[in-house]
Scaffold this motif. Sequence first.
Motif, PDB file in Angstrom:
ATOM      1  N   UNK A 234       0.876  -1.166   0.000  1.00 52.82           N
ATOM      2  CA  UNK A 234       0.000   0.000   0.000  1.00 52.82           C
ATOM      3  C   UNK A 234       0.914   1.216   0.000  1.00 52.82           C
ATOM      4  N   UNK A 235       0.761   2.085  -0.978  1.00 49.44           N
ATOM      5  CA  UNK A 235       1.557   3.312  -1.075  1.00 49.44           C
ATOM      6  C   UNK A 235       0.694   4.488  -0.660  1.00 49.44           C
ATOM      7  N   UNK A 236       1.224   5.281   0.273  1.00 51.04           N
ATOM      8  CA  UNK A 236       0.464   6.389   0.830  1.00 51.04           C
ATOM      9  C   UNK A 236       1.226   7.703   0.712  1.00 51.04           C
ATOM     10  N   UNK A 237       0.488   8.775   0.488  1.00 48.84           N
ATOM     11  CA  UNK A 237       1.030  10.127   0.620  1.00 48.84           C
ATOM     12  C   UNK A 237       0.730  10.569   2.048  1.00 48.84           C
ATOM     13  N   UNK A 238       1.755  11.062   2.746  1.00 44.63           N
ATOM     14  CA  UNK A 238       1.584  11.484   4.135  1.00 44.63           C
ATOM     15  C   UNK A 238       1.964  12.961   4.235  1.00 44.63           C
ATOM     16  N   UNK A 239       1.047  13.775   4.752  1.00 45.10           N
ATOM     17  CA  UNK A 239       1.337  15.191   4.937  1.00 45.10           C
ATOM     18  C   UNK A 239       1.384  15.505   6.423  1.00 45.10           C
TER      19      UNK A 239
ATOM     20  N   UNK B 221       3.474   0.159   3.125  1.00 47.33           N
ATOM     21  CA  UNK B 221       3.252  -0.921   4.095  1.00 47.33           C
ATOM     22  C   UNK B 221       2.568  -2.083   3.380  1.00 47.33           C
ATOM     23  N   UNK B 222       2.863  -3.283   3.830  1.00 46.29           N
ATOM     24  CA  UNK B 222       2.207  -4.481   3.310  1.00 46.29           C
ATOM     25  C   UNK B 222       1.475  -5.176   4.446  1.00 46.29           C
ATOM     26  N   UNK B 223       0.466  -5.950   4.092  1.00 46.49           N
ATOM     27  CA  UNK B 223      -0.210  -6.793   5.065  1.00 46.49           C
ATOM     28  C   UNK B 223      -1.428  -6.193   5.740  1.00 46.49           C
ATOM     29  N   UNK B 224      -1.754  -4.961   5.417  1.00 45.62           N
ATOM     30  CA  UNK B 224      -2.948  -4.306   5.972  1.00 45.62           C
ATOM     31  C   UNK B 224      -3.653  -3.559   4.858  1.00 45.62           C
ATOM     32  N   UNK B 225      -4.897  -3.187   5.093  1.00 47.52           N
ATOM     33  CA  UNK B 225      -5.639  -2.418   4.092  1.00 47.52           C
ATOM     34  C   UNK B 225      -5.232  -0.948   4.154  1.00 47.52           C
ATOM     35  N   UNK B 226      -5.481  -0.261   3.076  1.00 44.08           N
ATOM     36  CA  UNK B 226      -5.187   1.174   3.030  1.00 44.08           C
ATOM     37  C   UNK B 226      -5.982   1.917   4.093  1.00 44.08           C
ATOM     38  N   UNK B 227      -7.228   1.527   4.294  1.00 43.54           N
ATOM     39  CA  UNK B 227      -8.076   2.206   5.274  1.00 43.54           C
ATOM     40  C   UNK B 227      -7.505   2.089   6.683  1.00 43.54           C
ATOM     41  N   UNK B 228      -7.024   0.908   7.032  1.00 46.68           N
ATOM     42  CA  UNK B 228      -6.447   0.681   8.359  1.00 46.68           C
ATOM     43  C   UNK B 228      -5.158   1.485   8.518  1.00 46.68           C
ATOM     44  N   UNK B 229      -4.322   1.479   7.484  1.00 45.29           N
ATOM     45  CA  UNK B 229      -3.060   2.227   7.536  1.00 45.29           C
ATOM     46  C   UNK B 229      -3.315   3.727   7.661  1.00 45.29           C
ATOM     47  N   UNK B 230      -4.250   4.236   6.884  1.00 47.53           N
ATOM     48  CA  UNK B 230      -4.580   5.666   6.932  1.00 47.53           C
ATOM     49  C   UNK B 230      -5.111   6.043   8.311  1.00 47.53           C
ATOM     50  N   UNK B 231      -5.970   5.216   8.866  1.00 49.46           N
ATOM     51  CA  UNK B 231      -6.519   5.495  10.198  1.00 49.46           C
ATOM     52  C   UNK B 231      -5.411   5.545  11.245  1.00 49.46           C
TER      53      UNK B 231
END
Length: 65
Positions: A3-8, A43-53
């Motif tokens: 899961x690739x995320x933009x973090x601000x 991150x791997x192994x979790x959903x994007x929603x969980x990681x974002x939260x």
Amino acid sequence: MNINLNVTGMTCQNCVRHVREALEALEGAHDVTVDLESGSATVSGVSAEVAIAAIEEEGYQATEQ
């Protein structure tokens, strides 16, 4: 699957540590990387929603790339 995320909101290495530790604490999460310069996290192994939260719980904003 990565899961690739933009973090601000990250401004220093301490911020990077907070985001990394929040992601690493998630059940099933692995291969966590956080980069201050690009404002990104992977991150791997979790959903994007969980990681974002988890990131938002630390006070940063995140969106899926």
